[in-house]
Design a protein around this motif. Sequence first.
Motif, short mmCIF file in Angstrom:
data_model
loop_
_atom_site.label_atom_id
_atom_site.label_comp_id
_atom_site.label_asym_id
_atom_site.label_seq_id
_atom_site.Cartn_x
_atom_site.Cartn_y
_atom_site.Cartn_z
N UNK A 92 -0.61 43.20 -9.64
CA UNK A 92 -0.44 41.76 -9.50
C UNK A 92 0.88 41.46 -8.80
N UNK A 93 0.87 40.39 -8.02
CA UNK A 93 2.08 39.93 -7.35
C UNK A 93 2.39 38.51 -7.76
N UNK A 94 3.68 38.21 -7.83
CA UNK A 94 4.14 36.86 -8.14
C UNK A 94 5.17 36.50 -7.08
N UNK A 95 4.76 35.64 -6.15
CA UNK A 95 5.66 35.20 -5.09
C UNK A 95 6.40 33.95 -5.55
N UNK A 96 7.71 34.01 -5.49
CA UNK A 96 8.55 32.92 -5.98
C UNK A 96 9.24 32.23 -4.80
N UNK A 97 9.18 30.92 -4.77
CA UNK A 97 9.85 30.18 -3.71
C UNK A 97 10.56 28.96 -4.30
N UNK A 98 11.54 28.46 -3.58
CA UNK A 98 12.27 27.28 -4.01
C UNK A 98 13.20 27.53 -5.18
#
Length: 128
Positions: A20-26
């Motif tokens: 699983x991937x969790x892309x974090x932005x902001x």
Amino acid sequence: EVQLVESGGGLVQAGGSLRLSCAVSGFTFNDYAIGWFRSQAPGKEREGISSISSSDGSTYYADSVKGRFTISSDNAKNTVYLQMNSLKPEDTAIYYCAAGVGVGALKYPHHPYEYDYWGQGTQVTVSS
């Protein structure tokens, strides 16, 4: 605006693997934790299964996944991964990633109420 987007869920046979991937932005906070939680259904209790601290890279694993799941982060990509091996039917759930910016998330990484931002979840189904 802080956003967390999970991906990588799917259907796998027992004994198989998923990442699983969790892309974090902001995200502009310096010290925080990214945690992975799972729930049997939307609105059901969320089990904290793993987390990683941004400050020292320390990790947490629930007993139910210890030795099978591995959390890691790629700061250049602002992405946290959860490598899941030796999957079991009881791992079937909706998996969420979350970000906690307070000391609570670092001290109690398995408590969902210590986390401030959540992704939308990704379904993992393990067939027997």
